[in-house]
Design a protein around this motif. Structure first.
Motif, PDB file in Angstrom:
ATOM      1  N   ARG A  56       0.839  -1.196   0.000  1.00 50.26           N
ATOM      2  CA  ARG A  56       0.000   0.000   0.000  1.00 50.26           C
ATOM      3  C   ARG A  56       0.872   1.243   0.000  1.00 50.26           C
ATOM      4  O   ARG A  56       1.967   1.254   0.569  1.00 50.26           O
ATOM      5  CB  ARG A  56      -0.902   0.025   1.241  1.00 50.26           C
ATOM      6  CG  ARG A  56      -1.829  -1.157   1.370  1.00 50.26           C
ATOM      7  CD  ARG A  56      -2.956  -1.071   0.348  1.00 50.26           C
ATOM      8  NE  ARG A  56      -3.802  -2.242   0.388  1.00 50.26           N
ATOM      9  CZ  ARG A  56      -3.840  -3.155  -0.579  1.00 50.26           C
ATOM     10  NH1 ARG A  56      -3.076  -3.042  -1.638  1.00 50.26           N
ATOM     11  NH2 ARG A  56      -4.648  -4.178  -0.501  1.00 50.26           N
ATOM     12  N   ASP A  57       0.349   2.301  -0.605  1.00 47.89           N
ATOM     13  CA  ASP A  57       0.998   3.603  -0.525  1.00 47.89           C
ATOM     14  C   ASP A  57       0.660   4.231   0.823  1.00 47.89           C
ATOM     15  O   ASP A  57      -0.319   3.862   1.467  1.00 47.89           O
ATOM     16  CB  ASP A  57       0.484   4.529  -1.636  1.00 47.89           C
ATOM     17  CG  ASP A  57       0.942   4.090  -3.019  1.00 47.89           C
ATOM     18  OD1 ASP A  57       1.998   3.430  -3.110  1.00 47.89           O
ATOM     19  OD2 ASP A  57       0.239   4.399  -3.996  1.00 47.89           O
ATOM     20  N   HIS A  58       1.459   5.181   1.222  1.00 44.54           N
ATOM     21  CA  HIS A  58       1.187   5.996   2.402  1.00 44.54           C
ATOM     22  C   HIS A  58       1.032   5.155   3.675  1.00 44.54           C
ATOM     23  O   HIS A  58       0.056   5.280   4.392  1.00 44.54           O
ATOM     24  CB  HIS A  58      -0.040   6.879   2.171  1.00 44.54           C
ATOM     25  CG  HIS A  58       0.041   7.640   0.886  1.00 44.54           C
ATOM     26  ND1 HIS A  58       0.995   8.622   0.666  1.00 44.54           N
ATOM     27  CD2 HIS A  58      -0.658   7.538  -0.264  1.00 44.54           C
ATOM     28  CE1 HIS A  58       0.852   9.087  -0.562  1.00 44.54           C
ATOM     29  NE2 HIS A  58      -0.131   8.452  -1.151  1.00 44.54           N
ATOM     30  N   VAL A  59       2.004   4.291   3.911  1.00 44.54           N
ATOM     31  CA  VAL A  59       2.034   3.498   5.132  1.00 44.54           C
ATOM     32  C   VAL A  59       3.038   4.133   6.094  1.00 44.54           C
ATOM     33  O   VAL A  59       3.902   4.905   5.684  1.00 44.54           O
ATOM     34  CB  VAL A  59       2.425   2.027   4.839  1.00 44.54           C
ATOM     35  CG1 VAL A  59       1.378   1.348   3.967  1.00 44.54           C
ATOM     36  CG2 VAL A  59       3.798   1.934   4.212  1.00 44.54           C
ATOM     37  N   PRO A  83       5.704  -5.017  10.963  1.00 45.88           N
ATOM     38  CA  PRO A  83       5.519  -5.120  12.406  1.00 45.88           C
ATOM     39  C   PRO A  83       5.889  -6.517  12.900  1.00 45.88           C
ATOM     40  O   PRO A  83       5.570  -7.513  12.263  1.00 45.88           O
ATOM     41  CB  PRO A  83       4.022  -4.866  12.613  1.00 45.88           C
ATOM     42  CG  PRO A  83       3.529  -4.287  11.334  1.00 45.88           C
ATOM     43  CD  PRO A  83       4.445  -4.774  10.266  1.00 45.88           C
ATOM     44  N   GLY A  84       6.569  -6.567  14.030  1.00 45.21           N
ATOM     45  CA  GLY A  84       6.894  -7.830  14.691  1.00 45.21           C
ATOM     46  C   GLY A  84       6.357  -7.818  16.104  1.00 45.21           C
ATOM     47  O   GLY A  84       5.778  -6.824  16.552  1.00 45.21           O
ATOM     48  N   THR A  88       9.201  -2.968  15.140  1.00 42.72           N
ATOM     49  CA  THR A  88       9.436  -3.033  13.703  1.00 42.72           C
ATOM     50  C   THR A  88      10.626  -3.930  13.380  1.00 42.72           C
ATOM     51  O   THR A  88      11.654  -3.882  14.045  1.00 42.72           O
ATOM     52  CB  THR A  88       9.682  -1.617  13.143  1.00 42.72           C
ATOM     53  OG1 THR A  88       8.531  -0.815  13.426  1.00 42.72           O
ATOM     54  CG2 THR A  88       9.896  -1.647  11.641  1.00 42.72           C
ATOM     55  N   VAL A  89      10.459  -4.718  12.319  1.00 40.12           N
ATOM     56  CA  VAL A  89      11.483  -5.645  11.840  1.00 40.12           C
ATOM     57  C   VAL A  89      11.891  -5.218  10.431  1.00 40.12           C
ATOM     58  O   VAL A  89      11.038  -4.868   9.608  1.00 40.12           O
ATOM     59  CB  VAL A  89      10.939  -7.092  11.795  1.00 40.12           C
ATOM     60  CG1 VAL A  89      11.968  -8.054  11.215  1.00 40.12           C
ATOM     61  CG2 VAL A  89      10.474  -7.538  13.172  1.00 40.12           C
ATOM     62  N   ILE A  90      13.178  -5.245  10.142  1.00 35.65           N
ATOM     63  CA  ILE A  90      13.667  -5.009   8.790  1.00 35.65           C
ATOM     64  C   ILE A  90      14.084  -6.348   8.186  1.00 35.65           C
ATOM     65  O   ILE A  90      14.707  -7.179   8.851  1.00 35.65           O
ATOM     66  CB  ILE A  90      14.837  -3.997   8.745  1.00 35.65           C
ATOM     67  CG1 ILE A  90      15.220  -3.678   7.291  1.00 35.65           C
ATOM     68  CG2 ILE A  90      16.030  -4.483   9.558  1.00 35.65           C
ATOM     69  CD1 ILE A  90      16.226  -2.548   7.142  1.00 35.65           C
ATOM     70  N   GLY A  91      13.703  -6.543   6.940  1.00 32.88           N
ATOM     71  CA  GLY A  91      14.109  -7.718   6.182  1.00 32.88           C
ATOM     72  C   GLY A  91      14.621  -7.259   4.831  1.00 32.88           C
ATOM     73  O   GLY A  91      14.292  -6.157   4.371  1.00 32.88           O
ATOM     74  N   ARG A 123      14.233   1.486  18.471  1.00 30.32           N
ATOM     75  CA  ARG A 123      14.939   0.259  18.106  1.00 30.32           C
ATOM     76  C   ARG A 123      14.338  -0.344  16.839  1.00 30.32           C
ATOM     77  O   ARG A 123      13.196  -0.059  16.489  1.00 30.32           O
ATOM     78  CB  ARG A 123      14.906  -0.749  19.238  1.00 30.32           C
ATOM     79  CG  ARG A 123      13.527  -1.247  19.570  1.00 30.32           C
ATOM     80  CD  ARG A 123      13.493  -1.947  20.888  1.00 30.32           C
ATOM     81  NE  ARG A 123      13.831  -0.950  21.868  1.00 30.32           N
ATOM     82  CZ  ARG A 123      13.771  -1.060  23.174  1.00 30.32           C
ATOM     83  NH1 ARG A 123      13.391  -2.161  23.689  1.00 30.32           N
ATOM     84  NH2 ARG A 123      14.086  -0.093  23.973  1.00 30.32           N
ATOM     85  N   LEU A 124      15.140  -1.174  16.209  1.00 27.68           N
ATOM     86  CA  LEU A 124      14.752  -1.871  14.992  1.00 27.68           C
ATOM     87  C   LEU A 124      15.244  -3.305  15.123  1.00 27.68           C
ATOM     88  O   LEU A 124      16.409  -3.532  15.455  1.00 27.68           O
ATOM     89  CB  LEU A 124      15.391  -1.188  13.775  1.00 27.68           C
ATOM     90  CG  LEU A 124      15.125  -1.775  12.402  1.00 27.68           C
ATOM     91  CD1 LEU A 124      13.635  -1.748  12.053  1.00 27.68           C
ATOM     92  CD2 LEU A 124      15.927  -1.006  11.354  1.00 27.68           C
TER      93      LEU A 124
END
Length: 178
Positions: A56-59, A83-84, A88-91, A123-124
């Motif tokens: 989606r746009d604008h998240v 979201p985790g 927040t989680v980065i992949g 944190r991330l």
């Protein structure tokens, strides 16, 4: 939030429907898919199209995704946030033809910089399967630290795999950014 980021060598931009064939091509490689938790193998064009429809746009920053767009070559991989349980989680992943060039370090650096500048998060989270030392090296360069180990389902492998859990704090990010 739809953002486009420029790095020294490429652009991080929102994914497009026209990326589907490249996504399917690169993720239908067990060497790539087998390093990712949420990607099945084989990976088909229909999987790529279905995934693109979920974007989606604008998240908010914690749900943003970026296609790695190389000049003259196009789509090469992806960096995204979701979201985790803890935050927040980065992949991220990169097509195998682009490995070994430092592109993912550059992409994850740009994405984490953007995330901390765009959000109030302190944190991330991330992590890697224990056998994925290249990805762990990227995280260590950026200041991620290991918080533990867990077992995580890898769809491509069809089983739970040992996972190294990591975190990047805002303080560690700020220290690296000096």
């Amino acid at each position: 939030m739809s953002a486009t980021l420029k790095t020294r060598r490429f652009t991080l931009r929102p994914a497009r429907d026209t990326d589907a064939e490249f996504i399917a091509l690169y993720l239908n490689d067990y060497a790539v898919a087998g390093n990712l938790a949420r990607v099945p193998f084989p990976y088909r064009l229909s999987d790529a199209r279905a995934w693109l429809r979920t974007l989606r746009d604008h998240v908010p920053p914690g749900e943003a995704n970026f296609a790695i767009d190389l000049p003259g070559q196009g789509y090469a991989g992806h960096v995204g946030f979701h979201p985790g349980e803890l935050g927040t989680v980065i992949g991220y992943w990169l097509g195998a033809p682009f490995w070994g060039q430092g592109l993912m370090t550059e992409a994850v650096t740009a994405a984490t910089d953007w995330f901390f500048k765009s959000s109030g998060a302190d944190r991330l989270y991330s992590g890697v399967f224990a056998f994925n030392q290249a990805s762990l090296a990227i995280q260590k360069k950026l200041g991620f630290t290991q918080t533990g180990q867990s077992m995580l389902l890898c769809l491509a492998r069809g089983r739970e795999v040992e996972h190294i859990d990591t975190i990047l704090t805002r303080a560690a990010w700020m220290e690296r950014s000096k």
